[in-house]
Design a protein around this motif. Structure first.
Motif, short mmCIF file in Angstrom:
data_model
loop_
_atom_site.label_atom_id
_atom_site.label_comp_id
_atom_site.label_asym_id
_atom_site.label_seq_id
_atom_site.Cartn_x
_atom_site.Cartn_y
_atom_site.Cartn_z
N TYR A 160 0.82 -1.22 0.00
CA TYR A 160 0.00 0.00 0.00
C TYR A 160 0.85 1.26 0.00
CZ TYR A 160 -3.59 -3.39 0.72
OH TYR A 160 -4.41 -4.46 0.52
N VAL A 161 1.89 1.26 0.83
CA VAL A 161 2.70 2.47 0.96
C VAL A 161 3.76 2.56 -0.14
CG1 VAL A 161 4.26 3.74 2.50
CG2 VAL A 161 2.31 2.51 3.46
N GLN A 302 0.81 9.77 11.38
CA GLN A 302 0.27 9.05 12.55
C GLN A 302 0.56 9.79 13.83
OE1 GLN A 302 2.40 5.18 11.70
NE2 GLN A 302 0.55 4.41 12.71
N ARG A 305 -1.66 12.70 14.50
CA ARG A 305 -2.99 12.29 14.96
C ARG A 305 -2.93 11.81 16.42
NH1 ARG A 305 -5.03 14.80 11.84
NH2 ARG A 305 -6.41 14.29 10.12
N LYS A 313 -10.09 5.53 20.06
CA LYS A 313 -10.08 4.07 20.05
C LYS A 313 -9.43 3.53 18.78
CE LYS A 313 -13.55 1.66 18.97
NZ LYS A 313 -14.88 1.03 18.74
N THR A 314 -8.59 2.52 18.92
CA THR A 314 -8.03 1.84 17.75
C THR A 314 -8.30 0.35 17.86
OG1 THR A 314 -5.89 1.68 18.85
CG2 THR A 314 -6.18 3.54 17.35
N VAL A 315 -8.24 -0.34 16.73
CA VAL A 315 -8.44 -1.80 16.72
C VAL A 315 -7.16 -2.47 16.23
CG1 VAL A 315 -10.92 -1.56 16.25
CG2 VAL A 315 -9.33 -1.89 14.35
N ASP B 45 -11.08 11.82 10.01
CA ASP B 45 -9.90 11.63 9.17
C ASP B 45 -8.79 10.87 9.88
OD1 ASP B 45 -8.21 11.71 7.04
OD2 ASP B 45 -7.55 13.78 7.38
N ARG B 46 -9.08 9.61 10.22
CA ARG B 46 -8.05 8.73 10.76
C ARG B 46 -8.55 7.30 10.58
NH1 ARG B 46 -8.65 6.31 15.99
NH2 ARG B 46 -10.86 6.43 16.39
N CYS B 48 -9.05 3.68 11.99
CA CYS B 48 -9.20 3.23 13.38
C CYS B 48 -8.20 2.13 13.72
CB CYS B 48 -10.63 2.78 13.66
SG CYS B 48 -11.07 1.25 12.86
N HIS B 49 -7.37 1.74 12.76
CA HIS B 49 -6.35 0.74 13.03
C HIS B 49 -5.12 1.40 13.67
CE1 HIS B 49 -2.91 -1.84 11.23
NE2 HIS B 49 -3.23 -2.32 12.41
N ARG B 50 -4.40 2.22 12.89
CA ARG B 50 -3.18 2.82 13.44
C ARG B 50 -3.16 4.34 13.28
NH1 ARG B 50 -1.45 1.55 17.08
NH2 ARG B 50 0.77 1.89 16.77
N ASN B 51 -4.36 4.93 13.12
CA ASN B 51 -4.51 6.39 13.15
C ASN B 51 -3.94 7.14 11.96
OD1 ASN B 51 -6.11 6.83 15.32
ND2 ASN B 51 -4.52 7.49 16.72
N LEU B 52 -3.51 6.48 10.90
CA LEU B 52 -3.10 7.25 9.74
C LEU B 52 -4.32 8.02 9.22
CD1 LEU B 52 -0.68 7.85 7.78
CD2 LEU B 52 -1.82 6.29 6.18
N PRO B 53 -4.18 9.31 8.90
CA PRO B 53 -5.32 10.03 8.31
C PRO B 53 -5.80 9.32 7.04
CG PRO B 53 -3.59 11.58 8.95
CD PRO B 53 -3.03 10.20 9.16
N HIS B 56 -4.77 10.30 3.51
CA HIS B 56 -3.58 9.77 2.84
C HIS B 56 -3.93 8.58 1.93
CE1 HIS B 56 -0.04 11.64 5.09
NE2 HIS B 56 -1.10 12.22 5.58
N GLY B 67 -4.27 4.35 3.33
CA GLY B 67 -3.01 4.26 2.60
C GLY B 67 -1.92 3.49 3.31
N TYR B 68 -2.24 2.89 4.49
CA TYR B 68 -1.19 2.18 5.23
C TYR B 68 -1.31 0.67 5.03
CZ TYR B 68 2.39 2.03 8.98
OH TYR B 68 3.55 1.86 9.69
N HIS B 69 -2.47 0.09 5.44
CA HIS B 69 -2.64 -1.35 5.30
C HIS B 69 -3.89 -1.72 4.49
CE1 HIS B 69 -0.24 -0.70 8.98
NE2 HIS B 69 0.48 -1.68 8.51
#
Lengths: 349, 349, 349
Positions: A160-161, A302, A305, A313-315, B45-46, B48-53, B56, B67-69
C-alpha cells in the motif's frame, strides 16, 4: 519513558571526528567527538559552568574545551582545567557515556554505566563483509520510535505504501505466509511470498524476467531491526540463509529515540549484486531512501494524529502480531527497569 | 466550545472530488471525498487501526481505502474490508458526518446526527442565479470565529480599515443610519448611507460620476453571514430589495471554526453588473479579496493580543450593538446544548 | 519577574517618529510614536475597545487613532474621541508610560509612574560628544537578560569566543589583573592587560605595530552596561580615564527584557580615532557587530539548555565574581519591589 540499559546507535563511525557533533539521544543532549588518540567519546553536551553546549567548543588533544571560558573536560567527564585559576571547583564534571565502536557503528549506553557490557552490543558483520556493498544514512523522523518499529516489523504495508517502488502487488503481501517467533527480548517475523510479481526495484537490480519467489526475515530488538531479504526466479531455490538468492538485501535499522515524539533513524541497505560498482550502490541506496521517505510521511502523519487526539479508540488486525509483541517486549523492559530503580532506592534507604 | 448542532460550511462543491481532502472543522479532523456515485462524504480523518489520516488513502468506488494497510471504509464509516483476513474486528469504524450539498456549498453537521435536519440548511440561491456572477474562495484566518463575526457585523470599521478600497469617507460610515434587528437565532443590521462619496471599487464597477445613496444589510446566523449591498446615484431611488440598484453586491461569508484560535473563511462576492464578462468577475473578486486581506490583518492582530493578555479590560461602543447580540445568540445556543447534554446524561443514569 | 522601577531603554530617538512603532518591553506591549509637537510617547499597545494594537493606527496631531474604528487617544492614554458617538465610555483609556529622551536614547519607566524621577536616567554624554563617533544598533536576542549581563560583565570569555576578532591571546584575558568593585546598585569591573598582543580589530583601527597595554572598565547597572576600553603601545602610558589612550572605545549596552526568554539589546560603539571618517565608523561598527553575533550564538545556546534542562547543577569559577554580584543586585531590587507592593496592599486593606 525509554529503556535505558541497552546499546543504542549514537551515530556512524564516519560521523565522529575532531569536530564536536551535537545530538540529542533519549532526551539527553550528547556531544560526540574523537580524541587525538582516535577514541570516540560521548559527554553530556553542556559545560557545568554556564551551560553552554560543549559542542560549541573544540577538541584539545584527548579532551574537549568549552567555547565560552575555556574549561577543559577529559573523556571521563571530569573538568581538568579552568583558565585563570589553579583549583578546579569540586563537582566540576559532566556525565560521560559508555561507547563501543564496532561494524562502522558507534553504540552508546544511556543507562547505568556499571551494566554497560560491551559483549551485549548487537553484531552487524555485513558492514565489513566484501560480499556486500552499502552506504550509511541518517534522518530524524518526527514520530515516536514505536511507530517506526510497527512500520518495519509489519511489512504488510509494503503493497500500500510502496506500490510504486518495492511494493509489487498488495495481495501478494497481505496473503504472504507469515511466521512470528517471539523471543525474550525481541521478535522474528518470517515472510515467504512464493510466485509473486517482482517489484520494479528488484527488476532493475538483477533483471528478473518473470515471477519470483521472495522471502524476508525481520529481527526486532529494542533499538535495532535487521531486515534480511532474498529473491530468486520461481522454483530456482530459496533458503532463509540466502545462499541461493539471486537478489539479496540486508537492511540495518538503528532506531534511537531522540525525544518522545522524534526518533533518529540510522540505516544502511547492503546488496549482494554488482558490489564492485559504486554507482549501483548509490542508485540502490537512492531507491531504498525513496521508500523510507514514503514511510516517514506515514509515521509523521500518525504521530500528528496520536498527539492531537490521544484518546481515540483503535483496533488491532492480524498483521499486528509482530508489532504487538515488540511493544510487550519494550513494556516489560521498562517495567523491569522501574522495578530495579525502585529496589535500589529501597536498599539505599 | 462550539455550537455543534448547526449546518456549517465544510467546503465548496468544487473542492470535493475523488482526491481525498483533509480539513479540520470545529476541532475535528475530517476527510471529504466524492464517491463514484458522485455523493460527497465526510468521515473522521483517521484510520481506526493505526490512526493514519484516511486523507492519505484513496477513493475506491463508493468507499475510501487507508493508505497504510488498505483497510476500506464505506460512507457510513464502517470498515468493510481488512486485507489479509476475513473477519472485520468488531468496533472497526470511524465517525461519519451528515452532509448536504446545495447552492455549490457542502454543508456539514458536526453535532448529533439524529438532529441533522436538511431543511435547516441556509439557502443561498444567488450562487445559481444567472442575474449574478461570482467566484468562490477560501482562507484560514488565525483568529477566533467571533472576532470575524464582530468584523463583518459592524461595518463602521469600513472607513478606517478599508479607506483605500471600499471605504469612502470614514464619517459617512460612522454617522450612517443604522437599525439593528435582533432575531431569535441571529441579527440583521441595516445601514443607509445617503448622499455619500462612492468608494473607488464602486466607481470602477459601474462608473458613478457623483455622490451616491448606498445601503447594506447584514444578516448574521452562527456560521453564515450574508451581506447584501446596493448603491445608486443620489436621488435615483433605492430599496432594500435591490430592484433599483445600479450596483448590487451579495457576499456569502461562511464562518466555520477550525480550532479555538483559527477559522475557515469561505466567501463569494456576487455582482449584478457585467455578469457576462468573466474578467470583470475576476477583477471584482480581486478587489474584495484585497479588503478581506485588510480585515485578516486586523483580526489576527486582535487574536494575538487576546491570547497574550487575556484579562485586559475592554469597553463597548455604540456600533457594537449588532456584534454583542450575535455573541449572545451563540452563548445562548452553547448553554442550551450544554443543558441538553446534561439532561441526556441524567436520563441515561 | 523584572525590576520595574527603573529607567530602561525603549529605543533610539531616531526610531521614534510619526509612524507608530510596536515593541514589547518587560512583557508589556508598547506603542512608541512622536507627536506633532515632537514629543515621544509610549502607550499600551492595544485599543481598549477591541484590542487591536494601536500600532496598527496612525498619529493624528498629538494623539494616536486606532486603525479599526477610529478611537483617538491622547498622550496620557485617555480616549478623547469615539467616531459616531458624543459620549466617551467611562474607563476608556490605556496605560501611558513615563518617557525621557536624552543622549539620543528614549528611556521608559515601566513601574509605578509616581516614582519616575527623570534625574535617575543614566547619563551617556558620549553620544553627543564630538571627540567620539558612533552608530546605534538594536537586536532581539533569544536569551534571558541575565545571561547577557553575565556575558558583558565577565570579559574573560573574550579570548575564547572572540579569538578571531577582538580576542587576542586567551591567556592574556584569563590572567588579566581584575578588580571587582561592588556598589549598592551595580558592579564595576576593571581589567588591566599589560604587554599583550593587540587583537586584529585594534590593529586595523590605529595600526599598532607591537604589543600593547590595554584596559577595560565595565560598569553594570540593571538595564545598562557601559564598557570603556583603552589601549596604547606598551609603556607609552595608560590611565583609567583614557586621556592618554591611542585607541579608545566606549560601548553602550542597553539591556531591556522583552520577555523572560528574550531581550532587547540596544548598543552603540563609539571610537576616538578618525572620528571624521564615516566609513571608519561604519567599518568599526561592523567589526563590533561581528563579535556581538558571536556572543548572541553563545547566549542563545545557553538559553536553550537552561530551558530544556532547568535543574542541572552548575559550578562557579573565579571570573564569575562580577556577574554573581550583578545577580545579587537584581535579586535585592526584586525583593524590595515585592516588599513594597506587599506593604501597599496591607496599607490599603
Amino acid at each position: 519513558m525509554f529503556v535505558l540499559n541497552r546499546w543504542y546507535v549514537a551515530g556512524w563511525s564516519s560521523e565522529v571526528s575532531d569536530r564536536p557533533l551535537a545530538r540529542t539521544l533519549l532526551n539527553e543532549p550528547v556531544v560526540l567527538f574523537r580524541t587525538e588518540d582516535g577514541r570516540a567519546v560521548a559527554l553530556e553536551d553542556r559545560c557545568c559552568h554556564r551551560n553552554l553546549p560543549l559542542s560549541h567548543g573544540h577538541v584539545e588533544g584527548n579532551c574537549i574545551a568549552c567555547g565560552y571560558h575555556g574549561m577543559v573536560y577529559e573523556p571521563g567527564g571530569r573538568c581538568v582545567k579552568v583558565p585563570g585559576q589553579d583549583v578546579i571547583p569540586s563537582g566540576a564534571c559532566v556525565r560521560s557515556f559508555p561507547l563501543v565502536e564496532r561494524d562502522q557503528v558507534v553504540w552508546i549506553w544511556p543507562g547505568n554505566p556499571d551494566q554497560a557490557d560491551s559483549s551485549l552490543v548487537p553484531l552487524y558483520p555485513i558492514h565489513g563483509d566484501a560480499k556486500w556493498a552499502h552506504r550509511c544514512d541518517h534522518y530524524v523522523i518526527k514520530g515516536n520510535h514505536e511507530l517506526i518499529n510497527d512500520n518495519l516489523i509489519d511489512l504488510s504495508h509494503v503493497g500500500y505504501v510502496h506500490g510504486r517502488t518495492i511494493g509489487g502487488t498488495p495481495e501478494a503481501h497481505s496473503v504472504a505466509n507469515i511466521k512470528v517467533e517471539r523471543t525474550d527480548d525481541g521478535v522474528i517475523v518470517r515472510r515467504w511470498m512464493p510466485d509473486s510479481v517482482p517489484p520494479p526495484t528488484y527488476v532493475r537490480a538483477v533483471g528478473f524476467a518473470g515471477r519470483i519467489d521472495r522471502w524476508m526475515e525481520i529481527t526486532f530488538l529494542p533499538g535495532l531491526i535487521r531486515i534480511y531479504i532474498g529473491a530468486n526466479d520461481v522454483g530456482q531455490g530459496l533458503d532463509e540463509v540466502g545462499h541461493m538468492d539471486r537478489l539479496g538485501i540486508r537492511i540495518f535499522n538503528g532506531i534511537t529515540p531522540e525525544t518522545e515524539g522524534t526518533t533518529h533513524y540510522f540505516w544502511s541497505a547492503a546488496h549482494n549484486f554488482k558490489v564492485d560498482q559504486p554507482e549501483v550502490t548509490e542508485a540502490f541506496h537512492g531507491e531504498i531512501a525513496a521508500t523510507f521517505e514514503e514511510d516517514r510521511i506515514v509515521v509523521e502523519a500518525q504521530q500528528e494524529r496520536f498527539t492531537q487526539f490521544p484518546g481515540r479508540k483503535t483496533v488491532f488486525i492480524k498483521s499486528d502480531a509482530g508489532g504487538v509483541h515488540a511493544r510487550r517486549v519494550i513494556a516489560a523492559l521498562l517495567a523491569s527497569e522501574a522495578q530495579a530503580s525502585h529496589s535500589n532506592a529501597e536498599s539505599v534507604a
